[in-house]
Design an enzyme around this catalytic site. Structure first.
Site: not given
Ligand SMILES: O=C1CC[C@@H](CCC(=O)N2CCC(COc3ccc(F)cc3Cl)CC2)N1
Length: 304
Positions: A123, A240, A270
């Protein structure tokens, strides 16, 4: 050493860092570290970069499987996450995550100068892995990406929402954009429950200023993709809702790497490494097999 009489620096959970494995980053912040060291001589180093609002503890299963292959696995909680110091899930510049990762990687390389280095990222940790490898294109034997943040989800990041976020960022940067909806983390209810009850995870809303940093990272990755030439493995679920699979497809199609593999998990959510048991097991096998196949032939161990 802190000057005599100074109170010891403590983790957000109140534990003195003198009692925790840690590194101190370039801003003087203590980052909690984890190490999974094989019994015998290690064949390679593997750095694990966790995602937003979580920490490196949940990567224990992956790390144990890699340790069993005589790989030395290491990780830290990024600034503002888990047991590390720093404003919760916020960062002055996304580059801090990359700088700290390179600091930890360089530390481990200084201890094992002859070993190949891999990065595993999930992620936001996938975005960190990509940008870290882009900074040192010749340094990594391979990069494993589990549902990496490569592109924003077009439903959640419509042009209007992006425009409003940029506008609000100037006025109320700490305004919350809403928290990660944990139901999209995994199809396995026990894993969602584990995420929801893990006190080392951050369950409040993500700040707009943090969202801006994520958007900037996504833009940087988009620009870097055509020049990516290092070996990588991409794993992504086609259901996802948190990191759009289109980002992984775009990276697979537009990167210059000749050694690259993508595996799509039908129905996968995800956190594939924590999805339904058959998917999680498949992910562990894919990751360990791919890394093993990318070990240099002679990487049996360090010089006897
Ligand atoms: O197991 C697990 C537990 C946690 C999870 C990992 C979560 C993680 O890292 N994410 C998911 C959410 C994502 C939100 O993205 C944005 C939000 C606002 C914005 F303005 C621009 C972006 Cl790009 C970023 C990446 N996995």
């Amino acid at each position: 050493m802190p000057e005599p009489g100074a109170a010891p620096r403590r983790s957000p959970q109140g534990v003195p860092y003198t009692d925790l494995p840690h590194i101190v980053n370039a801003d003087g912040l203590h980052l909690f570290c984890r190490y999974w060291e094989p019994a015998g001589p290690p064949r390679a180093l593997v750095f694990i970069a966790h995602g937003a609002a979580e920490h490196c503890g949940p990567y224990d299963e992956i790390a144990q499987r890699l340790k069993e292959l005589s790989l030395l696995v290491f990780a830290h909680d990024h600034v503002g996450h888990g047991q590390s110091e720093g404003d919760r899930v916020n960062v002055k510049d996304f580059q801090v995550y990359i700088r700290d990762s390179l600091q930890h990687i360089d530390l481990m390389k200084s201890r094992h100068p002859d070993l190949p280095v891999f990065i595993v990222g999930h992620s936001m940790g996938g975005a960190i892995a990509i940008l870290t490898a882009c900074e040192r294109p010749g340094d990594f034997a391979g990069v494993v990406l589990i549902a990496p943040l490569v592109q924003m989800n077009p439903e959640s990041a419509t042009p209007f929402k992006v425009f409003m976020a940029k506008l609000l960022n100037h006025m109320v940067p700490s305004l919350s954009m809403g928290s990660i909806d944990s139901k999209w983390i995994s199809r396995d209810k026990r894993q969602v429950e584990a995420y929801d009850t893990d006190e080392l995870n951050y369950h409040s809303g993500l700040r707009i200023s943090f969202g801006m940093q994520l958007m900037a990272a996504v833009d940087r990755i988009e620009r870097e993709i055509p020049s990516i030439s290092w070996p990588f493995l991409l794993l992504h679920g086609d259901t996802d809702k948190l990191c759009d699979i289109r980002g992984s497809r775009m990276m697979y199609e537009n990167s210059s790497s000749t050694d690259k593999k993508i595996k799509i998990y039908e129905g996968g959510y995800h956190a594939l490494h924590h999805d339904l048991p058959d998917v999680a097991e498949s992910v562990l096998k894919e990751v360990t097999t791919w890394i093993t196949e990318h070990l240099p032939a002679t990487a049996s161990s360090e010089p006897q």
